[in-house]
Every structure is written in structure tokens, then in C-alpha cells.
Design a protein around this motif. Sequence first.
Motif, PDB file in Angstrom:
ATOM      1  N   GLU A 132      -8.406 -16.642 -20.014  1.00 25.60           N
ATOM      2  CA  GLU A 132      -9.193 -16.749 -18.784  1.00 25.60           C
ATOM      3  C   GLU A 132      -8.581 -15.971 -17.618  1.00 25.60           C
ATOM      4  N   ASP A 133      -7.408 -15.411 -17.800  1.00 26.35           N
ATOM      5  CA  ASP A 133      -6.826 -14.531 -16.781  1.00 26.35           C
ATOM      6  C   ASP A 133      -7.363 -13.106 -16.898  1.00 26.35           C
ATOM      7  N   THR A 134      -8.130 -12.837 -17.927  1.00 25.37           N
ATOM      8  CA  THR A 134      -8.695 -11.510 -18.122  1.00 25.37           C
ATOM      9  C   THR A 134      -9.605 -11.145 -16.953  1.00 25.37           C
ATOM     10  N   ALA A 135      -9.322 -10.011 -16.330  1.00 26.13           N
ATOM     11  CA  ALA A 135     -10.084  -9.577 -15.155  1.00 26.13           C
ATOM     12  C   ALA A 135      -9.554  -8.223 -14.692  1.00 26.13           C
ATOM     13  N   VAL A 136     -10.253  -7.637 -13.748  1.00 26.74           N
ATOM     14  CA  VAL A 136      -9.706  -6.496 -13.016  1.00 26.74           C
ATOM     15  C   VAL A 136      -8.963  -7.066 -11.815  1.00 26.74           C
ATOM     16  N   TYR A 137      -7.727  -6.667 -11.660  1.00 26.63           N
ATOM     17  CA  TYR A 137      -6.882  -7.166 -10.581  1.00 26.63           C
ATOM     18  C   TYR A 137      -6.782  -6.106  -9.480  1.00 26.63           C
ATOM     19  N   TYR A 138      -7.011  -6.563  -8.256  1.00 25.15           N
ATOM     20  CA  TYR A 138      -7.016  -5.674  -7.105  1.00 25.15           C
ATOM     21  C   TYR A 138      -5.912  -6.052  -6.120  1.00 25.15           C
ATOM     22  N   CYS A 139      -5.248  -5.047  -5.613  1.00 27.89           N
ATOM     23  CA  CYS A 139      -4.263  -5.227  -4.557  1.00 27.89           C
ATOM     24  C   CYS A 139      -4.988  -5.142  -3.206  1.00 27.89           C
ATOM     25  N   ASN A 140      -4.541  -5.953  -2.264  1.00 26.24           N
ATOM     26  CA  ASN A 140      -5.133  -5.973  -0.930  1.00 26.24           C
ATOM     27  C   ASN A 140      -4.019  -5.980   0.112  1.00 26.24           C
ATOM     28  N   ALA A 141      -4.221  -5.229   1.175  1.00 25.56           N
ATOM     29  CA  ALA A 141      -3.220  -5.188   2.242  1.00 25.56           C
ATOM     30  C   ALA A 141      -3.890  -5.245   3.604  1.00 25.56           C
ATOM     31  N   GLU A 142      -3.300  -6.051   4.468  1.00 28.21           N
ATOM     32  CA  GLU A 142      -3.707  -6.100   5.874  1.00 28.21           C
ATOM     33  C   GLU A 142      -2.526  -5.631   6.703  1.00 28.21           C
ATOM     34  N   GLY A 143      -2.808  -4.832   7.702  1.00 28.05           N
ATOM     35  CA  GLY A 143      -1.720  -4.345   8.519  1.00 28.05           C
ATOM     36  C   GLY A 143      -2.202  -3.615   9.742  1.00 28.05           C
ATOM     37  N   ILE A 144      -1.313  -2.803  10.310  1.00 33.13           N
ATOM     38  CA  ILE A 144      -1.621  -2.050  11.518  1.00 33.13           C
ATOM     39  C   ILE A 144      -1.214  -0.599  11.299  1.00 33.13           C
ATOM     40  N   SER A 145      -2.117   0.317  11.600  1.00 34.39           N
ATOM     41  CA  SER A 145      -1.817   1.744  11.596  1.00 34.39           C
ATOM     42  C   SER A 145      -1.498   2.185  13.017  1.00 34.39           C
ATOM     43  N   TYR A 146      -0.493   3.015  13.152  1.00 35.40           N
ATOM     44  CA  TYR A 146      -0.037   3.455  14.465  1.00 35.40           C
ATOM     45  C   TYR A 146      -0.384   4.926  14.662  1.00 35.40           C
ATOM     46  N   TYR A 147      -1.137   5.185  15.717  1.00 34.17           N
ATOM     47  CA  TYR A 147      -1.510   6.549  16.073  1.00 34.17           C
ATOM     48  C   TYR A 147      -0.840   6.913  17.389  1.00 34.17           C
ATOM     49  N   SER A 148      -1.013   8.143  17.804  1.00 34.29           N
ATOM     50  CA  SER A 148      -0.286   8.628  18.981  1.00 34.29           C
ATOM     51  C   SER A 148      -0.612   7.825  20.235  1.00 34.29           C
ATOM     52  N   ASP A 149      -1.855   7.394  20.381  1.00 26.43           N
ATOM     53  CA  ASP A 149      -2.217   6.701  21.608  1.00 26.43           C
ATOM     54  C   ASP A 149      -2.933   5.374  21.374  1.00 26.43           C
ATOM     55  N   TYR A 150      -2.973   4.897  20.156  1.00 26.19           N
ATOM     56  CA  TYR A 150      -3.562   3.584  19.896  1.00 26.19           C
ATOM     57  C   TYR A 150      -3.107   3.060  18.540  1.00 26.19           C
ATOM     58  N   ASP A 151      -3.286   1.737  18.381  1.00 30.47           N
ATOM     59  CA  ASP A 151      -3.014   1.084  17.101  1.00 30.47           C
ATOM     60  C   ASP A 151      -4.334   0.564  16.543  1.00 30.47           C
ATOM     61  N   ARG A 152      -4.416   0.445  15.238  1.00 30.86           N
ATOM     62  CA  ARG A 152      -5.643  -0.061  14.620  1.00 30.86           C
ATOM     63  C   ARG A 152      -5.305  -0.958  13.439  1.00 30.86           C
ATOM     64  N   ARG A 153      -5.898  -2.132  13.432  1.00 36.37           N
ATOM     65  CA  ARG A 153      -5.748  -3.013  12.278  1.00 36.37           C
ATOM     66  C   ARG A 153      -6.542  -2.449  11.106  1.00 36.37           C
ATOM     67  N   PHE A 154      -6.050  -2.676   9.902  1.00 34.23           N
ATOM     68  CA  PHE A 154      -6.771  -2.209   8.727  1.00 34.23           C
ATOM     69  C   PHE A 154      -6.712  -3.259   7.624  1.00 34.23           C
ATOM     70  N   VAL A 155      -7.656  -3.141   6.720  1.00 31.71           N
ATOM     71  CA  VAL A 155      -7.668  -3.891   5.464  1.00 31.71           C
ATOM     72  C   VAL A 155      -7.964  -2.868   4.373  1.00 31.71           C
ATOM     73  N   SER A 156      -7.072  -2.752   3.418  1.00 35.90           N
ATOM     74  CA  SER A 156      -7.231  -1.777   2.341  1.00 35.90           C
ATOM     75  C   SER A 156      -7.243  -2.458   0.989  1.00 35.90           C
ATOM     76  N   TRP A 157      -7.930  -1.813   0.058  1.00 38.71           N
ATOM     77  CA  TRP A 157      -8.024  -2.290  -1.326  1.00 38.71           C
ATOM     78  C   TRP A 157      -7.591  -1.181  -2.281  1.00 38.71           C
ATOM     79  N   GLY A 158      -6.955  -1.584  -3.360  1.00 46.05           N
ATOM     80  CA  GLY A 158      -6.664  -0.644  -4.421  1.00 46.05           C
ATOM     81  C   GLY A 158      -7.880  -0.460  -5.312  1.00 46.05           C
ATOM     82  N   GLN A 159      -7.742   0.419  -6.291  1.00 48.80           N
ATOM     83  CA  GLN A 159      -8.865   0.737  -7.172  1.00 48.80           C
ATOM     84  C   GLN A 159      -9.004  -0.273  -8.309  1.00 48.80           C
ATOM     85  N   GLY A 160      -8.005  -1.081  -8.510  1.00 45.67           N
ATOM     86  CA  GLY A 160      -8.060  -2.114  -9.548  1.00 45.67           C
ATOM     87  C   GLY A 160      -7.367  -1.692 -10.827  1.00 45.67           C
ATOM     88  N   THR A 161      -6.816  -2.672 -11.526  1.00 41.11           N
ATOM     89  CA  THR A 161      -6.194  -2.435 -12.818  1.00 41.11           C
ATOM     90  C   THR A 161      -6.644  -3.547 -13.775  1.00 41.11           C
TER      91      THR A 161
END
Length: 123
Positions: free
Chosen positions: A88-117
Motif C-alpha cells: 500500500e506504499d506503492t505510489a509516485v512520491y513527490y518532494c515539496n519545498a517552501e521557502g524564500i527566493s532573494y532577488y536584488s530588490d525584493y524577496d518572494r515566497r515560493f512553493v516548489s514540487w519535484g517531478q516525482g519518483t
Amino acid sequence: QVQLVESGGGLVQAGGSLRLSCAASGSTFSLNTLGWYRQAPGKQRELVAAISSGDSTNYADSVKGRFTVSRDNAKKMVYLQMNSLKPEDTAVYYCNAEGISYYSDYDRRFVSWGQGTQVTVSS
């Protein structure tokens, strides 16, 4: 833009183990909560395990005592050690990350997903 790439999936017999890895890359960023989700055929995606920036963890009831999530902040990696695997553990497993990207004049929160394994556990 932060990219996530998973690895470590495969086919294993029931009772076996697998270790999933997820690498984060991109421009200047920091990682907050990292998580693993899974989606089985015909089912909704569900949270498997998550780890905060302070190393607090939480797990789905179905994997408690069998799976362990960990992170390496220096390498920007998150891992999922899966023991005593069940069909029952059989599935596609996805990585997820929440964080902050830093740019020269602003910061932006992000949520990213992997392609799955794919993780397949045979009985």
C-alpha cells in the motif's frame, strides 16, 4: 525559480527499504518546510512526512515508525528513509519545498514540487 529533483525510487519487495533523496537548486534562496507527498493511482495526493527549518517533523499515521524524514541544509537536500515497506506504499512520491527566493530588490515566497519518483512495493 527553485527546482527540485527526486531520486531513489524503484521496485522493492514487501518488508524492504528504500531511501528517497531530493535536491533543491536555483538562484539564491532559503528553505523552510520540506516535505514528501505521494499519490497512488485513483487517489488524491497525500502528505507522507514533513520537516521544518527547525527540524520538527510530522508523519502520516500510516507511515509512523517506518519512515524517517531528514534534511541537510548545507547540501539543500531532503531525504525519506522508508523501511518495512508495504504494497500500500506503492505510489509516485513527490518532494515539496517552501521557502524564500532573494532577488536584488525584493524577496518572494515560493512553493516548489519535484517531478516525482515511482515507488513500487511487491507482495
